[in-house]
Design an enzyme around this catalytic site. Sequence first.
Site, PDB file in Angstrom:
ATOM      1  N   GLU A  82      30.546  34.901  40.320  1.00 40.05           N
ATOM      2  CA  GLU A  82      30.535  33.432  40.429  1.00 40.05           C
ATOM      3  C   GLU A  82      31.733  32.920  41.208  1.00 40.05           C
ATOM      4  O   GLU A  82      31.657  31.877  41.853  1.00 40.05           O
ATOM      5  CB  GLU A  82      30.510  32.813  39.027  1.00 40.05           C
ATOM      6  CG  GLU A  82      30.253  31.304  39.011  1.00 40.05           C
ATOM      7  CD  GLU A  82      31.479  30.457  39.345  1.00 40.05           C
ATOM      8  OE1 GLU A  82      31.310  29.423  40.017  1.00 40.05           O
ATOM      9  OE2 GLU A  82      32.587  30.834  38.941  1.00 40.05           O
ATOM     10  N   ASP A 113      32.365  37.734  35.965  1.00 40.81           N
ATOM     11  CA  ASP A 113      33.529  38.168  36.741  1.00 40.81           C
ATOM     12  C   ASP A 113      34.808  37.472  36.303  1.00 40.81           C
ATOM     13  O   ASP A 113      34.794  36.403  35.702  1.00 40.81           O
ATOM     14  CB  ASP A 113      33.293  37.950  38.238  1.00 40.81           C
ATOM     15  CG  ASP A 113      32.898  36.516  38.580  1.00 40.81           C
ATOM     16  OD1 ASP A 113      32.208  35.872  37.767  1.00 40.81           O
ATOM     17  OD2 ASP A 113      33.274  36.026  39.656  1.00 40.81           O
TER      18      ASP A 113
END
Length: 416
Positions: free
Chosen positions: A144, A86
């Site tokens: 994350e 991400d």
Amino acid sequence: MSSAESVLQKVKSLAAAAAADTVALREHLHAHPELSFAEHNTAAFVTEQLRQMGLDPQLMATTGVVALIEGRNPGIRTVALRADMDALPIQEQNEVPYKSTNPGVMHACGHDVHTSSLLGTARILSQLRDEFEGTVKLIFQPGEELLPGGASLMIKEGVLENPKPASVLGQHVFPMLPAGKVGLRPGRYMASTDELYLTVRGKGGHGAMPEQNLDPVLVAAHVIVAAQQIVSRRASPKLPSVLSFGKVIANGATNVIPNEVHIEGTFRTLNEEWRKEAHGHLRRLVEGLAESMGATAELEIRHGYPYLENEPELTARTRAAAEAYLGPENVIELDQWMAAEDFAYYSQAADACFYRLGTRSLDGRNASSVHTPTFDVDPKALEVGPGLMAWLTLQELAAAPAQPAQPAAAVAESHL
């Protein structure tokens, strides 16, 4: 030349040959970042890359991707490798050909490096199946950067089962180190993190008539100052703890006392028992102090990631392998760091080692910190990262204890 030296040279040769492709993968990912738990195109891209290697990737946690690389005797042991995918809500300021094409979204924490590097590692290991016994589990993880963290969701879905890894390795970019160097630290390395949301309520009114009001701004100021005693007087001096308030909203005016004040902050530490105890101290202090001043206060604590612990023996093996690959002068000991990482969930569930990959250029370029709009990396890191992780994996597969044989095909069933 010994067998180990021969394999080492093969890994370095494959990493060098694939370096340009790995850089291209990283630049594609960097140009097309996606926010946490929305990595749909990224997951599709990773899936296609893995299929081109002859692997059978499976989706988990909506946008997570898992695949297995089987060597000889695949059931004897498993090592897992993790990368996060991400990006962050940051507007990129770099003027490069691969600049983000998604306004307000940027790979400012290096997850594009982690993902492309693990794809490079997968390509190397796929070509060396005859050189190792066991199975490599590739974990491409979403979210994350956002609670509850993609690692926690993937673990709940069974990513550490069928087959169960003997150890988990992860790497993270580190602009404080030049490309070509890595850093490790055994034991407790990174902090837990909790988000604090505090509301102090009083009675607002005209700033010229404070006696008719109950000023929540004053109460909030006392709370912010008093709360620091939890770190300075409640925590052991030997135990790192951080309590920071970074956002205070008192929406009044020069002559308007508001009805309430909103405060946001973070609490971090390296001990789960003290973490729980500190939550209780903080809640009692906030509520009691506000009450003593005639106001009320509500504290919401959003539990974040646990602290990250590098298993000492695994980390020692990883360090020795890294020194063999890079040279002892290029492997450093890291300090503890009070930032947080959801790789910590893996470290709480299995033997794990999380190390840092140098990304700064030797001339000082690419030195911007992570989470800044000018973060970038030296392309050399895209050759070092994949090769190093492939070598670490091969060494760990050779060193990890054997485990009861499990049908590797079961992983597909658990991930559908």
